[in-house]
Design a protein around this motif. Structure first.
Motif, PDB file in Angstrom:
ATOM      1  N   PRO A  41      41.405  46.949  46.759  1.00 26.29           N
ATOM      2  CA  PRO A  41      40.074  46.340  46.564  1.00 26.29           C
ATOM      3  C   PRO A  41      39.014  46.979  47.467  1.00 26.29           C
ATOM      4  CG  PRO A  41      41.745  44.648  46.733  1.00 26.29           C
ATOM      5  CD  PRO A  41      42.422  45.933  47.073  1.00 26.29           C
TER       6      PRO A  41
ATOM      7  N   TRP B 185      35.549  48.993  46.214  1.00 31.74           N
ATOM      8  CA  TRP B 185      34.192  48.587  46.576  1.00 31.74           C
ATOM      9  C   TRP B 185      33.481  49.581  47.474  1.00 31.74           C
ATOM     10  CZ3 TRP B 185      31.431  45.744  43.661  1.00 31.74           C
ATOM     11  CH2 TRP B 185      32.072  44.896  42.773  1.00 31.74           C
TER      12      TRP B 185
ATOM     13  N   VAL C 137      44.437  48.076  37.607  1.00 28.12           N
ATOM     14  CA  VAL C 137      43.203  47.325  37.925  1.00 28.12           C
ATOM     15  C   VAL C 137      42.420  46.990  36.650  1.00 28.12           C
ATOM     16  CG1 VAL C 137      42.932  48.250  40.258  1.00 28.12           C
ATOM     17  CG2 VAL C 137      41.905  49.462  38.323  1.00 28.12           C
TER      18      VAL C 137
ATOM     19  N   ILE D 252      39.938  41.126  36.843  1.00 29.57           N
ATOM     20  CA  ILE D 252      39.395  42.061  37.847  1.00 29.57           C
ATOM     21  C   ILE D 252      38.107  42.699  37.314  1.00 29.57           C
ATOM     22  CG2 ILE D 252      39.831  44.242  39.073  1.00 29.57           C
ATOM     23  CD1 ILE D 252      42.731  43.381  39.337  1.00 29.57           C
TER      24      ILE D 252
ATOM     25  N   VAL E 136      35.277  40.381  37.918  1.00 27.62           N
ATOM     26  CA  VAL E 136      34.824  40.408  39.315  1.00 27.62           C
ATOM     27  C   VAL E 136      34.007  41.676  39.581  1.00 27.62           C
ATOM     28  CG1 VAL E 136      35.597  40.567  41.722  1.00 27.62           C
ATOM     29  CG2 VAL E 136      36.737  38.993  40.143  1.00 27.62           C
ATOM     30  N   VAL E 137      34.510  42.798  39.099  1.00 26.97           N
ATOM     31  CA  VAL E 137      33.781  44.068  39.298  1.00 26.97           C
ATOM     32  C   VAL E 137      32.405  43.996  38.618  1.00 26.97           C
ATOM     33  CG1 VAL E 137      33.776  46.545  38.738  1.00 26.97           C
ATOM     34  CG2 VAL E 137      35.854  45.486  39.606  1.00 26.97           C
TER      35      VAL E 137
ATOM     36  N   ALA F  62      33.785  39.736  46.287  1.00 30.79           N
ATOM     37  CA  ALA F  62      34.393  40.668  45.332  1.00 30.79           C
ATOM     38  C   ALA F  62      35.704  41.214  45.877  1.00 30.79           C
ATOM     39  CB  ALA F  62      33.416  41.813  45.031  1.00 30.79           C
TER      40      ALA F  62
ATOM     41  N   SER G 294      39.213  40.255  44.151  1.00 29.17           N
ATOM     42  CA  SER G 294      39.987  41.383  43.601  1.00 29.17           C
ATOM     43  C   SER G 294      41.364  41.440  44.243  1.00 29.17           C
ATOM     44  CB  SER G 294      39.281  42.723  43.853  1.00 29.17           C
ATOM     45  OG  SER G 294      37.944  42.661  43.522  1.00 29.17           O
TER      46      SER G 294
END
Lengths: 235, 223
Positions: B55, B59, B127, B132, B135-136, B179, B183
């Motif tokens: 994660p 990010w 992923v 996920i 969230v992304v 996030a 994740s």
């Protein structure tokens, strides 16, 4: 009609405009002359609502351009030092983009009409980055006239143009002025200024020091007045 | 109607110009790819459970690549003076914000569409799960909402490339924490329902900052 009363603009401690008052009646073409740093661009940018004055009032066709700039923007066409067109779009895409921003009805017809007026109809689908300086300037004028504004502000529209392109530009602007628009433009070319305008203003030290009908001046007289203003600016 | 017409015109202009030049996408994608590759080499030797760090990798790559894109999108307007063309138009200036924000969002999502499958191959972790991706998506939306305002502020300063991360990253902390946490939990197999708190935080952040950006963008563009 443009009305300016007691316009002052300071950047920090520097006074760029020190109390400019001016009335330009509808349909008049005015050339604003002055040495570099006299405040010509600042004055035009305030009229175009791109800058807020420190003090003073500006009215465009009776609308308050300082307090309600959103009400006057559709009345103004502005040509600045920069082209304000996107090099990675075609001429037609650029004009369509601005037509949408101005919410123009029948945008396609108007865009085609303007491309023909400025002589770029045959290059309509070419990217602007392939254009010469003169062609970009013609497209810039098409952009400024697209929404048919009654007031046109031009900041040195002839800068960087070769004589042929400059002559074409003057011809185009003469047609624009004859259509009854109020035109205020700046230039360093005194001959062009006195030939094209109804009225000559010279700005120096942030003030209008000369305000004369263009018919009362020849280029030699204007050169002397300009030199005196430039000396005053230097002092 | 005129407002959304202007938003669409600005968005579409950015997409069309980017499609021709690929200025923004190329820079963002290459940066994100390099970041991911460096993390891959570094963690391959030392990290036993790659799910714990993935994660963070996602990010870091998304945020710093996004920063490049945000800077670039306003530099292209300001350096050519075209921002004045937008300011001269008789439209609510928040239309400029929404148009630019949508453009930034789409460019970041485009990078993520290519980057996430590469992460699957490099780290051997799936992923590409709907939870996920949600969230992304919410995190990227928050980044674009806040980043567009700060990019507009930073672009008129001399140290704009430095100023943008300095201004943006502290404000982005709630989005990044939510996030990354959500994740990580989802990669560990936790159900989406248990991530409600983080998702709510992301949604609330997006709504609040969208409203604040809408109200303040007019002042951001003042001289």
């Amino acid at each position: 009609m443009i009305e300016v009363r007691g316009l002052i603009k300071r950047f920090g401690y520097t006074v760029v405009l020190g109390g400019v008052s001016l009335t330009v009646p509808t349909g008049q073409t005015v050339v604003l002359l002055g040495p570099n740093g006299a405040g010509k661009t600042t004055l035009l940018r305030i009229l175009a609502t791109l800058l807020r004055p420190t003090m003073g009032e500006v009215y465009i066709h009776g609308e308050d351009a300082v307090r309600r700039p959103e009400r006057v923007r559709h009345l103004l066409g502005y040509v600045s030092h920069q082209a304000l067109v996107y090099p990675d779009l075609t001429a037609m895409e650029n004009l369509h983009f601005y037509a949408r921003l101005y919410g123009l009805p029948e945008a396609s017809r108007r865009v085609q009409e303007m491309l023909e007026v400025v002589g770029l109809a045959r290059r309509a689908h070419d990217l602007v980055r392939t254009f010469s300086r003169g062609m970009v300037q013609r497209l810039t004028i098409a952009r400024a006239l697209l929404h048919n504004p009654p007031v046109l502000l031009l900041d040195e529209p002839d800068t960087g143009l070769d004589p042929q392109a400059a002559a074409m530009l003057v011809k185009l602007l003469r047609e624009v002025a004859q259509a009854g628009r109020t035109v205020l433009f700046t230039t360093h070319n005194l001959t062009r200024g006195v030939d094209f305008a109804d009225r000559v203003l010279i700005l120096a030290g942030g003030r209008i020091v000369v305000d004369r009908p263009a018919t009362s001046l020849d280029v030699a007289q204007l050169s002397r007045l300009y030199a005196r203003a430039a000396a005053q600016e230097g002092a | 109607m005129k407002f959304w017409q202007a938003v669409w015109a600005i968005f579409w202009k950015d997409v069309r110009a980017e499609f021709r030049t690929k200025d923004i996408f190329t820079g963002m994608f290459v940066f994100a790819l390099l970041a991911v590759l460096i993390f891959n080499f570094a963690f391959e030797l030392r990290v036993s459970n790659v799910r714990q760090v993935l994660p963070g990798v996602i990010w870091v790559a998304v945020v710093f690549a996004g920063m490049l894109g945000l800077n670039r999108s306003f530099i292209l307007e300001v350096d050519r003076g075209n921002i004045e063309g937008l300011l001269l138009a008789p439209l609510d200036r928040s239309a400029i914000y929404f148009g630019k924000m949508l453009g930034n969002l789409v460019f970041m999502l485009a990078v993520e569409v290519v980057l996430l499958p590469i992460l699957v191959v490099l780290f051997n972790v799936n992923v590409l799960q709907p939870a996920i991706l949600l969230v992304v998506g919410l995190g990227t939306l928050g980044f674009a909402i806040v980043g567009t305002v700060f990019a507009a502020i930073a672009v008129n300063t001399r140290a704009r490339e430095v100023l943008l991360p300095v201004l943006l990253l502290p404000v982005m902390v709630p989005v990044l924490v939510s996030a990354v946490k959500a994740s990580a939990n989802l990669l560990d197999g936790a159900p989406l329902a248990e991530q409600a708190m983080w998702l709510r935080l992301l949604v609330v952040f997006d709504i609040i900052f969208l409203a604040v950006s809408y109200m303040t963008f007019d002042y951001v563009l003042e001289e």
